[in-house]
Structure formats: structure tokens, C-alpha cells
Write an enzyme that holds these catalytic residues in place. Sequence first.
Site, mmCIF file in Angstrom:
data_model
loop_
_atom_site.group_PDB
_atom_site.id
_atom_site.type_symbol
_atom_site.label_atom_id
_atom_site.label_comp_id
_atom_site.label_asym_id
_atom_site.label_seq_id
_atom_site.Cartn_x
_atom_site.Cartn_y
_atom_site.Cartn_z
ATOM 1 N N TYR A 166 31.200 50.538 43.879
ATOM 2 C CA TYR A 166 32.196 49.635 44.462
ATOM 3 C C TYR A 166 31.695 49.053 45.780
ATOM 4 O O TYR A 166 31.828 47.846 46.043
ATOM 5 C CB TYR A 166 33.489 50.418 44.673
ATOM 6 C CG TYR A 166 34.666 49.614 45.180
ATOM 7 C CD1 TYR A 166 35.321 48.702 44.362
ATOM 8 C CD2 TYR A 166 35.143 49.820 46.475
ATOM 9 C CE1 TYR A 166 36.416 47.994 44.826
ATOM 10 C CE2 TYR A 166 36.245 49.117 46.947
ATOM 11 C CZ TYR A 166 36.879 48.211 46.119
ATOM 12 O OH TYR A 166 37.966 47.515 46.578
ATOM 13 N N LYS A 170 31.186 45.111 46.643
ATOM 14 C CA LYS A 170 31.980 44.475 47.690
ATOM 15 C C LYS A 170 31.112 43.996 48.855
ATOM 16 O O LYS A 170 31.404 42.960 49.469
ATOM 17 C CB LYS A 170 33.053 45.445 48.186
ATOM 18 C CG LYS A 170 34.157 45.707 47.168
ATOM 19 C CD LYS A 170 34.902 44.434 46.809
ATOM 20 C CE LYS A 170 36.092 44.687 45.908
ATOM 21 N NZ LYS A 170 36.836 43.452 45.584
#
Length: 293
Positions: A166, A170
Site C-alpha cells: 500500500y 500511495k
Amino acid sequence: MGSLDGRVVVVTGAGRGIGRAYSQFLAEEGARVVLTDLPGDDGGLGAAGEVAEEIRAAGQEAVAVSADVTEWNSGKLLVETAVNNFGGLDAVVNNAGILRDQFLVNMTEEDWDLAIRVNLRGTFVPTRWAARYWRDQSKAGTPRAGALVHTSSSSGLFGNAGQANYVAAKAGIGMFSQVCAKELGRYGVRSNVIVPAARTRLTEAVPSVAELMARPDEDGAFDTYDPRNVAPVTGYLVSAGCELTGQTLYVRGGLVSSIEPWKHAAEISREARWTIGELATELPALVATDEKV
């Protein structure tokens, strides 16, 4: 009269949470909204369709599209839907995201690939097709004041254990937005990043975060983590009058702070090659200086 009258905006991940709040707020401000999310269990429009119906019932304009934004032709479909239903496209809010948390030593190939695909590729695909549309409009002499709003997270800015996949996605989105701002400015297109701190299905899946973001017990108290708190910032970023580009904004409740991208900080310099021994002395001091800046 709303602040976004006539603007045509695509919102991904629009069926729930922050995406739902964005879509409703943008429509309330006069935007014509194209909502997209994954199909429902029956293969229909699912949650995005329900939100679109709520918006239309309130007398505003919205259309839903069932699509997986990681699929190449989905980006084309979103642009075509905006053009066919509302006559053009002015902004894309890339909000779709997913978590597959796992410590690195236990992370599977599937955990990694899915997080990268949904968060990073799912930002690239709609952006690419919108960028092609805006470029063509500019070359045809009918430019639009295009706007991109991408979604990162505090994990993508500062890192977080158990979220290597993640975090990588991001963080990538943050620099992707910088490239969009540099490449698309010639066509009148701006690109910015929102880092929202808000209550969603993703945050509620993490017990410690869910506890932090719990609704206030006191009636009438300001709910810091209500997703609608983030919506006005996104609304401003997609407005025709906004001039910001290449920015990253962290939003929590009534707080908005700017985040600077990677930059040179403290430094050491000499007109000769360093030795390992010299660096062993100098670099710890350099990092210590940087931390105080």
C-alpha cells in the site's frame, strides 16, 4: 448557484466512504458527476448506482458506470460516458483504493499485486484517458480547464509497518501527480493530491485506527473524521478558478496542511571523493541536522 456549476467530474470508488461524500458534495455544488465503482453482486451498477439515484432524487445530475478502473478500456468508457451524457469532461477524482495489509515476511505475491494494481494502476488508467481527451481538446482549439485529484495517504508519505504494498502504491501516486502536473500543464490541466484522514471501510478494518476515528459521543460535536470534511477541499481543487497544481494537501477535519515533495535538505560537500571512514563520521551528523530542520 454552486461553485462548480457546469463542471463535469468523474469520481472513482464512488459507491461508499469518501468517494460517496465527494460525489454528493460535488453534485450539491452544481457539478455533473460520473460515478464509478465495481459492479454489484447481481452484475448491476451496485453502490455507485445507488449514490447516483440519491443525487438525481435531490434534483442534481449524476450517472453511474459499473467498471473496474484497473482495466484499460474502463478509462476510455469513463471519458466517453462524461462526453456522451454531459458534453465533456473537466475533472477526474481518483479515489478508488484497497488495503491488503501484511508484514513483508508474510506478504504474498497476490497481496502485493492487488494493492499495486488497484491503487496505482487504478489511478493511472482513468488519468491517461482523461489526459488524452484534454490534449485532443487543446489541439482542436477547444481547451478545457482540466483538473486531476489523486488520493494518497499518510502511509504513502511517511511509511507504515505492515503496508509495504500500500505504501509503495500511495507513494508512487504522489510522484505520479507531479509528473502529470509537469506534462499536462501545457493543455491547461492541473494535478494535485489529497491525503485524507477520514472514516471509511478501509480505516474501520484496522482496530486501532477505527478507535481513533470513532464518532464523537457528544451530540452536536464536530466529527473530525467525517468523510464529508474532505469534500470541500476536493471541490476547490476541481473548480475552474483553482490555480494550484503539483500540490499535496493533507486534510483532517478542519485542518488542511501542505506536504512538500522530495527535496534536498541538509548536505555535506567537498571537492574530493569521500572515504568510508570519513562518511562514518560525517553522515550521522548530517542526518541529525536534517531531522532538526
